[in-house]
Design an enzyme around this catalytic site. Structure first.
Site, PDB file in Angstrom:
ATOM      1  N   GLU A   1      -7.190   0.444  -4.404  1.00  0.00           N
ATOM      2  CA  GLU A   1      -7.157   0.286  -2.947  1.00  0.00           C
ATOM      3  C   GLU A   1      -8.465  -0.285  -2.376  1.00  0.00           C
ATOM      4  OE1 GLU A   1      -5.881   4.218  -1.916  1.00  0.00           O
ATOM      5  OE2 GLU A   1      -3.884   3.823  -2.693  1.00  0.00           O
TER       6      GLU A   1
ATOM      7  N   ASP B   1       0.890  -1.160   0.000  1.00  0.00           N
ATOM      8  CA  ASP B   1       0.000   0.000   0.000  1.00  0.00           C
ATOM      9  C   ASP B   1       0.931   1.214   0.000  1.00  0.00           C
ATOM     10  OD1 ASP B   1      -1.645   2.105   0.629  1.00  0.00           O
ATOM     11  OD2 ASP B   1      -2.319   1.311   2.565  1.00  0.00           O
TER      12      ASP B   1
ATOM     13  N   LYS C   1       2.842  11.188  -3.326  1.00  0.00           N
ATOM     14  CA  LYS C   1       1.812  10.496  -4.121  1.00  0.00           C
ATOM     15  C   LYS C   1       0.932  11.493  -4.877  1.00  0.00           C
ATOM     16  CE  LYS C   1      -1.688   6.918  -3.413  1.00  0.00           C
ATOM     17  NZ  LYS C   1      -2.128   5.942  -2.400  1.00  0.00           N
TER      18      LYS C   1
ATOM     19  N   ASP D   1     -12.916   5.139   1.816  1.00  0.00           N
ATOM     20  CA  ASP D   1     -11.473   5.193   2.070  1.00  0.00           C
ATOM     21  C   ASP D   1     -10.999   6.648   2.123  1.00  0.00           C
ATOM     22  OD1 ASP D   1      -8.724   5.189   1.940  1.00  0.00           O
ATOM     23  OD2 ASP D   1      -8.567   3.820   0.250  1.00  0.00           O
TER      24      ASP D   1
END
Ligand code: AMP
Length: 572
Positions: A145, A8, A68, A180
């Site tokens: 994800e 992850d 990211k 999420d």
């Protein structure tokens, strides 16, 4: 061959897991397994993870956080005297995770599955694969994800006795919503979980996460310092770096307490000075301060439900992923919509890496039952001349958003002119009809054999399991074919290259030459329209351009006359 590890690669934290005897196991890198996605340079060596995070507070200028958010861009990042791509920094984080895992587990880590937000574009996915390569890894698969979280949930509910509800016991499919909210991105997906896991819809916001909540609190603390100390630290980078850590700490504490005291001495101020702050802050105040951010996530929840064509009562499970979901207001609002019984306890920090490890196990042939079905996050379309009044060019979808992948879809388009010499094929990603509102991810030119107008051209797009795109175009009956794998790593650069080409064409183009659907006259006119201010002249040019498009489409005798008018307008 070796095991395939699941990673992850998060905005704030990263995590690495592997399947052991059929069970996912988080490798305790940096102690807990939750590794800050931070890189810092101490003058001698590059630090990654917890050590870098500790250093980042005091030396923000020598540290990189949240890389990211830059994946898929050409932004350069500086550490010491060197410049790096976002891919290089992500590669350092990946390398660190794998080296630490190797030392802890005593085996080489070479093959990995990496997770990305479901809403990541092709450019961002491609950049993630590139980061893996630069870290010397073989990236076996990029998976979304939420899909990974669901894989983990499914695994847990299969393994854990008593956690399986009646519907699952009866072998029926269930619907799950994965919410999420991480440090930098928000994703929501609706899945059908049965013998296979199918993503029915996924949407989100690549620029919404815990950092935004922290910033709200920083602004509030800055105001307090201004009121009590008369100091404006809004632009003082060292103070902001310190306060963002203070704010994050307070935010996390507010998930367990109704009231916190924010107390900090030696906050750096300009001219080598420092100041302090001491204030109480309640959970209620924090929830008011960030209500619009939470609301934004629920707009996406509604959108995902609509896309999946489901009402809340049809959702059997709500899975929470990302550290931010520990904020009580998030579960409270989800409970209001879906009911408390639908929120099972799954670790929000580790479920994604564990799910990626399960996917790794599936690829390497371990005994895992699940098969994974994923969907395209964006519509992929082709630019064509528009047939409607409001737009000159229009995006025609070839692979709609939320189509299950891998997928290949084709559509037939027609040339507009007699003896058209070429057709320019521009691939766009995005949901709008207007190309200007979408992202141009690739283009190619198909040279055409001489033919009547309305000659069919078959355009085929393929989207693979890693979200990469391939285009094949063919002039039917003339065996003229072109094929490209689109390098969508860098859409921004692509757009500026295109402008340069346009200028070249303006210099070199000749009237009457190569009357394609997007010929040079229309391109020059369009470029001019984009530069002109709103007004009568701009409208007149727009109307002329529309008449020209219409004349081309209808192959009317007016083409030359309108083209002359258009050219004299452009050259005036
Ligand atoms: P992730 O990207 O999933 O690692 O999530 C990291 C984000 O979750 C950061 O913004 C953290 O500040 C936030 N976070 C972690 N723990 C908590 C908590 N207990 N309450 C609220 N936010 C948290």
């Amino acid at each position: 061959m070796g095991e395939i590890y699941g990673i992850d690669l998060g905005t704030t934290n990263s995590c690495i897991s592997v399947l052991k005897e059929g069970k996912p196991h988080t490798i305790p890198v940096d102690g807990s397994g939750i590794v800050p996605s931070v890189v810092s340079f101490d003058g001698k060596e590059i630090l990654v993870g917890r050590k870098a995070w500790n250093r980042a507070a005091a030396f923000p200028e020598e540290s990189i956080r949240s890389v990211k958010r830059l994946m898929g861009t050409v932004e350069k990042l500086t550490l010491g005297k060197n410049n790096y791509d976002p891919e290089d920094i992500s590669a350092m984080i990946l390398r660190y995770l794998c080296d630490e895992a190797r030392d802890l587990e005593g085996c080489q880590v070479e093959r990995v599955v990496i997770t990305v937000p479901a809403y990541f574009s092709d450019a961002q996915r491609r950049a993630t694969v590139e980061a893996g390569k630069r870290a010397g890894l073989t990236v076996e698969r990029i998976i979304n994800e939420p899909t990974a979280a669901a894989l983990f949930y499914d695994h847990v509910s299969v393994v854990a006795e008593g956690a399986v509800d009646a519907k699952e016991n009866a072998g029926e499919d269930i619907h799950a919503l994965v919410y999420d909210l991480g440090g930098g991105t928000f994703d929501v997906s609706v899945l059908r979980i049965g013998e296979i896991i199918e993503v029915l819809a996924s949407t989100g916001d690549t620029y919404l996460g815990g950092d935004d909540f922290d910033k709200r609190l920083v602004v509030r603390v800055l105001q307090q310092i201004k009121d009590t100390e008369g100091l404006d630290l809004t632009d003082h980078v060292p103070a902001l770096a310190r306060l963002s850590l203070v704010a994050e700490r307070a935010k996390i504490a507010l998930s367990n307490k109704a009231l916190v005291r924010i107390q900090e001495a030696y906050i750096p101020a300009p001219k080598g000075k420092s100041c302090s702050v001491s204030m109480e802050f309640s959970r209620e105040e924090f929830e008011t301060l960030t209500k619009d951010l939470v609301d934004r996530t629920f707009v996406s929840v509604e959108k995902a439900m609509e896309e999946a064509n489901l009402t809340p009562d049809k959702i059997d499970k709500v899975l929470l992923v990302g550290g931010m979901t520990r904020m009580p207001v998030i579960s409270a609002r989800l409970e209001q919509i879906f009911g408390a019984a639908r929120l099972p306890a799954v670790d929000p920090d580790l479920s994604v890496a564990n799910g990626a490890a399960i996917q790794g196990g599936i690829i390497s042939g371990e005994n895992c039952e699940q098969i994974l079905v994923d969907v395209t996050p964006h519509t992929l379309s082709l630019e064509t001349l528009s047939h409607s009044d409001d737009l000159l060019y229009e995006c025609i979808p070839i692979i709609p958003r939320n189509t299950q992948i891998p997928v290949t879809r084709a559509r037939t388009f027609l040339t507009t002119a007699y003896h058209q010499k070429a057709a320019e094929l521009k691939v766009y990603q995005g949901e709008s009809r207007d190309p200007k509102e979408n992202t141009l991810i690739g283009k190619t030119m198909l040279e055409l054999a001489s033919a009547e107008a309305h000659c069919p051209i078959l355009v085929e797009y393929s989207y693979d399991l890693n979200g990469m795109v391939r285009l094949v175009a063919e002039q039917k009956g003339y065996s003229r074919k072109t094929e490209v794998r689109i390098d969508s790593r860098n859409p921004q650069l692509f757009a500026s290259q295109e402008l340069e080409e346009l200028e070249d064409e303006e210099e070199n183009g000749e009237k009457g030459e190569n009357r394609t659907a997007v010929n040079f006259v229309t391109r020059r006119a369009r470029a001019l329209i984009e530069k002109m201010e709103e007004g009568e002249r701009r409208q007149a040019l727009f109307n002329l351009l529309e008449s020209y498009g219409k004349a081309l489409r209808e192959e009317s005798d007016d083409v030359d006359r309108v083209e002359d008018q258009l050219l004299s307008f452009i050259e005036e």
